[in-house]
Every structure is written in structure tokens, then in C-alpha cells.
Design an enzyme around this catalytic site. Structure first.
Site, PDB file in Angstrom:
ATOM      1  N   ALA A   1      -5.791  -0.010   4.345  1.00 35.99           N
ATOM      2  CA  ALA A   1      -5.698  -0.187   2.893  1.00 35.99           C
ATOM      3  C   ALA A   1      -7.069  -0.303   2.224  1.00 35.99           C
ATOM      4  CB  ALA A   1      -4.865  -1.418   2.597  1.00 35.99           C
TER       5      ALA A   1
ATOM      6  N   THR B   1      -9.000   0.693  -1.780  1.00 33.62           N
ATOM      7  CA  THR B   1      -9.225  -0.338  -2.808  1.00 33.62           C
ATOM      8  C   THR B   1     -10.213   0.160  -3.867  1.00 33.62           C
ATOM      9  OG1 THR B   1     -10.906  -1.373  -1.412  1.00 33.62           O
ATOM     10  CG2 THR B   1      -8.699  -2.352  -1.349  1.00 33.62           C
TER      11      THR B   1
ATOM     12  N   PRO C   1      -4.746  -2.124  -4.650  1.00 38.45           N
ATOM     13  CA  PRO C   1      -5.030  -3.358  -3.903  1.00 38.45           C
ATOM     14  C   PRO C   1      -4.574  -3.265  -2.450  1.00 38.45           C
ATOM     15  CG  PRO C   1      -3.651  -3.803  -5.844  1.00 38.45           C
ATOM     16  CD  PRO C   1      -3.730  -2.314  -5.687  1.00 38.45           C
ATOM     17  N   ASP C   2      -5.287  -3.946  -1.552  1.00 38.34           N
ATOM     18  CA  ASP C   2      -4.817  -4.000  -0.164  1.00 38.34           C
ATOM     19  C   ASP C   2      -3.850  -5.171  -0.014  1.00 38.34           C
ATOM     20  OD1 ASP C   2      -6.388  -6.277  -0.027  1.00 38.34           O
ATOM     21  OD2 ASP C   2      -7.946  -5.399   1.219  1.00 38.34           O
ATOM     22  N   PHE C   3      -3.485  -5.511   1.209  1.00 40.67           N
ATOM     23  CA  PHE C   3      -2.552  -6.615   1.429  1.00 40.67           C
ATOM     24  C   PHE C   3      -3.271  -7.936   1.668  1.00 40.67           C
ATOM     25  CE2 PHE C   3       1.416  -4.197   3.176  1.00 40.67           C
ATOM     26  CZ  PHE C   3       1.624  -3.679   1.905  1.00 40.67           C
ATOM     27  N   ARG C   4      -4.332  -7.924   2.492  1.00 38.71           N
ATOM     28  CA  ARG C   4      -4.844  -9.188   3.017  1.00 38.71           C
ATOM     29  C   ARG C   4      -6.172  -9.671   2.454  1.00 38.71           C
ATOM     30  NH1 ARG C   4      -2.038  -6.558   6.634  1.00 38.71           N
ATOM     31  NH2 ARG C   4      -0.239  -7.619   7.553  1.00 38.71           N
TER      32      ARG C   4
ATOM     33  N   GLN D   1      -3.268   4.119   8.085  1.00 43.77           N
ATOM     34  CA  GLN D   1      -2.103   3.253   7.887  1.00 43.77           C
ATOM     35  C   GLN D   1      -1.660   3.313   6.432  1.00 43.77           C
ATOM     36  OE1 GLN D   1      -2.907  -0.719  10.135  1.00 43.77           O
ATOM     37  NE2 GLN D   1      -4.882   0.299   9.936  1.00 43.77           N
ATOM     38  N   ASN D   2      -2.414   4.064   5.602  1.00 43.41           N
ATOM     39  CA  ASN D   2      -2.092   4.114   4.177  1.00 43.41           C
ATOM     40  C   ASN D   2      -0.935   5.063   3.894  1.00 43.41           C
ATOM     41  OD1 ASN D   2      -4.100   2.345   3.822  1.00 43.41           O
ATOM     42  ND2 ASN D   2      -5.563   3.768   2.920  1.00 43.41           N
TER      43      ASN D   2
ATOM     44  N   ASP E   1      -0.594   6.370   0.628  1.00 43.81           N
ATOM     45  CA  ASP E   1      -0.856   6.846  -0.730  1.00 43.81           C
ATOM     46  C   ASP E   1      -1.195   8.325  -0.840  1.00 43.81           C
ATOM     47  OD1 ASP E   1      -3.535   6.966   0.188  1.00 43.81           O
ATOM     48  OD2 ASP E   1      -3.981   4.957  -0.550  1.00 43.81           O
TER      49      ASP E   1
ATOM     50  N   HIS F   1       2.124   5.178   8.866  1.00 42.87           N
ATOM     51  CA  HIS F   1       3.170   4.434   8.144  1.00 42.87           C
ATOM     52  C   HIS F   1       3.864   5.282   7.092  1.00 42.87           C
ATOM     53  CE1 HIS F   1       0.968   0.506   9.469  1.00 42.87           C
ATOM     54  NE2 HIS F   1       1.718   1.026  10.422  1.00 42.87           N
TER      55      HIS F   1
ATOM     56  N   CYS G   1      22.301  13.083   2.936  1.00 42.02           N
ATOM     57  CA  CYS G   1      22.217  14.554   3.089  1.00 42.02           C
ATOM     58  C   CYS G   1      20.791  15.039   3.360  1.00 42.02           C
ATOM     59  CB  CYS G   1      22.797  15.249   1.850  1.00 42.02           C
ATOM     60  SG  CYS G   1      21.727  15.136   0.403  1.00 42.02           S
TER      61      CYS G   1
ATOM     62  N   ASN H   1     -15.933  -2.855   7.658  1.00 43.19           N
ATOM     63  CA  ASN H   1     -14.917  -3.663   6.991  1.00 43.19           C
ATOM     64  C   ASN H   1     -15.588  -4.808   6.255  1.00 43.19           C
ATOM     65  OD1 ASN H   1     -11.964  -3.529   6.873  1.00 43.19           O
ATOM     66  ND2 ASN H   1     -12.076  -5.671   7.493  1.00 43.19           N
TER      67      ASN H   1
END
Ligand code: CNA
Length: 239
Positions: free
Chosen positions: A23, A27, A32-35, A102-103, A105, A120, A131, A212
């Protein structure tokens, strides 16, 4: 030699590099990311976000799931940033073999990357559970309540919820690219979501680079670590 110069040299020498991201790659596009401290997990909801984006929650409280999904997880109208763009360029130049993300988007493809393993899934793909008719993200965004297909089935985003397994072909492709990589650059991921984070174990080389903002559980294993923003590092790789 500075760390950035070292990374630049490794990239130039590489023919099968892989970028493995999360994520934090998006940004700087405004998603926004999660953590992070200002990420989704720091906000207050009626239920913990991990619970809302689980398969059982989707089955039992679909109205709530889709309201949350539309408001918090559907990243439409955003543009690729310098990191997405430089990665696409490195692939074109023959240095980068694949992006494993893992994004959800779709911004790597929007920037021009061709070989992208979306562990993901993607919000850009949505299918009727009955269907299997395809629907674009705008259909899910604009639907009122639960998005329904012409046939009456629920239109489900092709994203991997908690409790669901990853697509086996995508996973196999990612593993194979990482196994063959002569350079692995990992960026913008807290490396806490499994099985995705476990993919690092397939890398066999000695050029593991971590970029990171926050520390990760894998910092000690890396050959080069940047605790910095991806945008800052990647903008220095493009000139
Ligand atoms: P995460 O757990 O939210 O971690 C993100 C990491 O990125 C944190 O450790 C931050 O320190 C770091 N970070 C944030 N911005 C930057 C930056 N500009 N430069 C460098 N580092 C930065 O996200 P993960 O991807 O590790 O977790 C996996 C989840 C989050 C996946 O299932 C994703 O689908 C999901 N997610 C995706 C998106 C998206 O598609 N854009 C957005 C939010 C969450």
C-alpha cells in the site's frame, strides 16, 4: 558510494529484477495505506476493518460491507506516482522482470507496467457470483446498497478478502519471478500480511533491498535498507 548509487548500480546490472510492493507504493498518489499512523486501521469504525473486509462479514452483512468498500477501499480517480512510473520504465529498459503487488488499485498497469502479479486482486474487476458477468468498478461505485447483476446475483469485487485464498496462478507466477530474480526490491509494505509477506523466502540472491518509511520484520535480512519515502528514492533513480 551512497546507498542510492549502490541501488542504481544494482538495477543497471540487473536483467531479472522484481519489485515487491504494498500500500505504501500508492500513498504518494493519495490513497491511504492500512497501517501507517494516518492509515485506515487508525480510524474508528463500528467493527475492526480486518473483520469488515473478511469473507464471512461480506456474506453476513453485505450492505455494511459494500458501504465500507465504496467509502474506504475503492480507489478510483487516482494517478500513478513517480514510483509506478519509474518501475514501468525499468521494465521497458529490460532491467525489471515483474512487479508483485499487494495493491488492488491498478496503478502499476496505468503507469505502463506489463508483468504485474496482483496477489490481492483488483477493484477494476468485478464479477456476478451467479453468472460471472463482468462489471467495471464504476458499476459497484454507483450501485445503491448491494450491487446486483441483471440476473439477480451479487456483483463481487475481484479482491481477496481475509479468509479467502489467493489465486493460485498469480501466486505461482509471483513465486517463479522472485525465484529467478537477481535483485529484489521490496517497498511500501509492512510485511505483516500472509501469505504475501512469505514470498520473500523464495528469493535466492544477495541483493535484497527494502524501502519503507517504518521498520519491517525483515530489515535485518536485507542487504540495503532505506527508511524513507519511495517517491524520494525513486525520483533519484530516474535521472
Ligand atoms: P500496510 O500494512 O498498510 O503497510 C504499508 C507500509 O508502507 C507501512 O509500513 C508504511 O510505513 C509504508 N509506507 C507508506 N507510505 C510510504 C511511502 N510513501 N514510502 C515508503 N513507505 C511507505 O500495507 P501492506 O501493503 O503491507 O498490507 C497489505 C494490505 C494493504 C494489502 O492487502 C493491500 O491490498 C492493502 N491496501 C491496498 C491499498 C491499495 O491498493 N492502494 C491501499 C490500502 C491497503
Amino acid at each position: 558510494m551512497t546507498n542510492v548509487e549502490q541501488l542504481r548500480q544494482w538495477i543497471q546490472e540487473s536483467k531479472t529484477a522484481v519489485f515487491f510492493g504494498g500500500a505504501g507504493v500508492s500513498t504518494e498518489s493519495g490513497i491511504p495505506d492500512f497501517r501507517s499512523v494516518d492509515g485506515l486501521y487508525s480510524q474508528k469504525f463500528e467493527y475492526p476493518p480486518e473483520q469488515i473486509i473478511s469473507h464471512s462479514f461480506y456474506l453476513h452483512k453485505p450492505e455494511y460491507f459494500f458501504r465500507f468498500y465504496r467509502e474506504k477501499m475503492l480507489p478510483l480517480g487516482f494517478e500513478p506516482n513517480v514510483t509506478h512510473k519509474v518501475l514501468a520504465q525499468l521494465e521497458k529498459e529490460g532491467h525489471l522482470a515483474a512487479v508483485v503487488t499487494q495493491n488492488i488499485d491498478g496503478l502499476h498497469q496505468k503507469a505502463g507496467s506489463k508483468t504485474v502479479f496482483e496477489l490481492h486482486g483488483s477493484v477494476l474487476r468485478n464479477y456476478c457470483v451467479r453468472c460471472h458477468k463482468f462489471y467495471p468498478a464504476e458499476f459497484v461505485r454507483d450501485a445503491k446498497g448491494i450491487p446486483l447483476c441483471d440476473c439477480g446475483g451479487t456483483v463481487k469485487p475481484d479482491v481477496v478478502l481475509y479468509e479467502e485464498s489467493l489465486d493460485q496462478d498469480t501466486l505461482a507466477g509471483a513465486v517463479s519471478a522472485i525465484r529467478r530474480a537477481d535483485l529484489l526490491i521490496v517497498g511500501g509494505t509492512s510485511l505483516t500480511v500472509y501469505p504475501a509477506a512469505g514470498l520473500l523466502q523464495y528469493y535466492r540472491g544477495n541483493r535484497l533491498v527494502l524501502i519503507n518509511r517504518d521498520e519491517t520484520p525483515y530489515d535485518d535480512y536485507a542487504n540495503l535498507v532505506f527508511h524513507d519515502s519511495l517517491g524520494k528514492i525513486f525520483s533519484q533513480l530516474s535521472d
